[in-house]
Design an enzyme around this catalytic site. Structure first.
Site, PDB file in Angstrom:
ATOM      1  N   CYS A 180      75.450 153.952 168.680  1.00  0.00           N
ATOM      2  CA  CYS A 180      75.525 155.250 168.012  1.00  0.00           C
ATOM      3  C   CYS A 180      74.177 155.693 167.476  1.00  0.00           C
ATOM      4  O   CYS A 180      73.940 156.886 167.275  1.00  0.00           O
ATOM      5  CB  CYS A 180      76.559 155.197 166.887  1.00  0.00           C
ATOM      6  N   CYS A 317      61.631 151.669 169.971  1.00  0.00           N
ATOM      7  CA  CYS A 317      62.561 152.632 170.562  1.00  0.00           C
ATOM      8  C   CYS A 317      63.027 153.572 169.449  1.00  0.00           C
ATOM      9  O   CYS A 317      62.336 153.719 168.437  1.00  0.00           O
ATOM     10  CB  CYS A 317      63.741 151.930 171.247  1.00  0.00           C
TER      11      CYS A 317
END
Length: 353
Positions: A180, A317
């Site tokens: 998520c 990331c």
């Protein structure tokens, strides 16, 4: 008992069910979007013992769905903060704290002391680990998962019923796993699924109603629909006696890492290192740290020539999940690689401080 009169007055529930709750021991794995509503309602309703497994800290990006926490608590321990507030909610509850990630080495010891397990984690490795431990120890567990505008829920390993592996036999590979943080979730969705997990837990403990065993409940928030899919037990999945050889990345770092504050200081120095950004091209173009090398995770295996093997390599990331995968891939090639915890989300949050 005056505290619980609004539920004990229900003839289908009554004092007998309340007594069962008071003697029950429930383990909740994860104190995030799913775990928070589970804990708040089980605590409020009078479950006697609650175990909490959590090793993470509060991030600014958590606040749109993890509604127990506040802006002033960013950076604090989720476990300590949650228990302090839960104790204020119900002083009679006994809390057991596990400031750790679940691992193959500790899961059986932790799970064995509880009647029911609630899996409120956010990764597949933990779900499979919880499943296998619960099968070995003959413990039912309530599983919830969310993504985007959708959620799903089921009860596994209940009275010989299907296990998680009966529905999802094999763990997906690393490049097939969404999360998520990278793909998004509407803030209210984990609250809906977490509350349903709490309800199933109460039903398990008290014997009221029909337990969601052998059925997967699918929730779609955009259409406001609930659908059920039936599935059956597979015999070999009910007879597990040992844990798997490996459960992959269950949320804990498998290599060296650097917290975002120290990484920010490093970026502002002249220290020689390479920063590899493994996000998609769209994410990279929207925002990236200057002088970083862009290699999407899916292409990392084809671009080793871009890696400066003679220096320290940092991987980043959006949230820290994909960079852990990249770290594991690069470590196989004897590269000194360090994961940046929290990723771009955490880095950008420091820019506003």
């Amino acid at each position: 008992m005056k505290r619980y009169v609004r539920q004990t007055v229900l003839k289908e529930f009554g004092l007998a069910a309340q007594e069962k709750l008071s003697k029950a021991k429930v383990l909740v794995i994860g104190v995030g979007g799913l775990g928070i509503p589970v804990l708040q309602y089980l605590n409020a309703m009078g479950v006697g013992t609650l175990g909490l497994v959590e090793a993470d800290t509060i991030d600014i990006t958590n606040l749109q769905r993890q509604v127990l926490y506040t802006e002033a608590e960013v950076g604090a321990s989720k476990l300590g903060t949650a228990i302090e507030k839960l104790r204020a909610q119900n002083s009679t509850t006994l809390f057991k704290q596990y400031n750790t990630f679940l691992t193959k080495e500790n899961v059986l010891d932790i799970v064995s002391g509880f009647d029911v397990v609630v899996d409120a984690s956010d990764n597949f490795a933990t779900r499979y680990l919880v499943n296998d431990a619960c099968v070995i120890l003959n413990k039912p567990f309530v599983s919830g998962a969310i993504q985007g505008f959708e959620g799903q829920l089921s009860v596994f390993n209940y009275k010989g019923g299907p296990t998680y592996r009966c529905l999802f036999p094999n763990m997906p590979s690393a490049n097939e796993i969404p999360n998520c943080n990278d793909n998004g979730v509407l803030g209210v969705v984990p609250g809906i699924i977490g509350n349903l997990q709490a309800l199933e837990t109460v039903k398990l403990l008290t014997g009221i109603g029909e337990v969601l065993s052998g059925e997967l409940l699918l929730f779609n928030g955009l259409q406001q629909t609930y659908n059920k899919i039936k599935f059956t037990a597979v015999k070999e999945n009910l007879e597990r006696t040992v844990l798997e050889g490996s459960y992959g990345d269950n949320g804990c770092s498998l290599g060296s890492s650097i917290d975002i504050q120290d990484f920010k200081k490093l970026v502002n120095t002249d220290a020689g290192f390479q920063l590899v950004d493994v996000r998609t091209i769209e994410e990279y173009n929207a925002y990236h740290i200057p002088n970083s090398t862009h290699i999407p995770l899916a292409e990392l295996g084809f671009h080793h020539s871009k890696i400066e093997k003679e220096t320290t390599v940092y991987v980043i990331c959006q949230s820290g999940k994909r960079s852990k995968m990249a770290q594991n891939l690069l470590k196989e090639n004897n590269i000194n690689v360090i994961n940046v915890e929290g990723g771009i989300n955490a880095y950008r949050s420091l820019e506003t401080v």
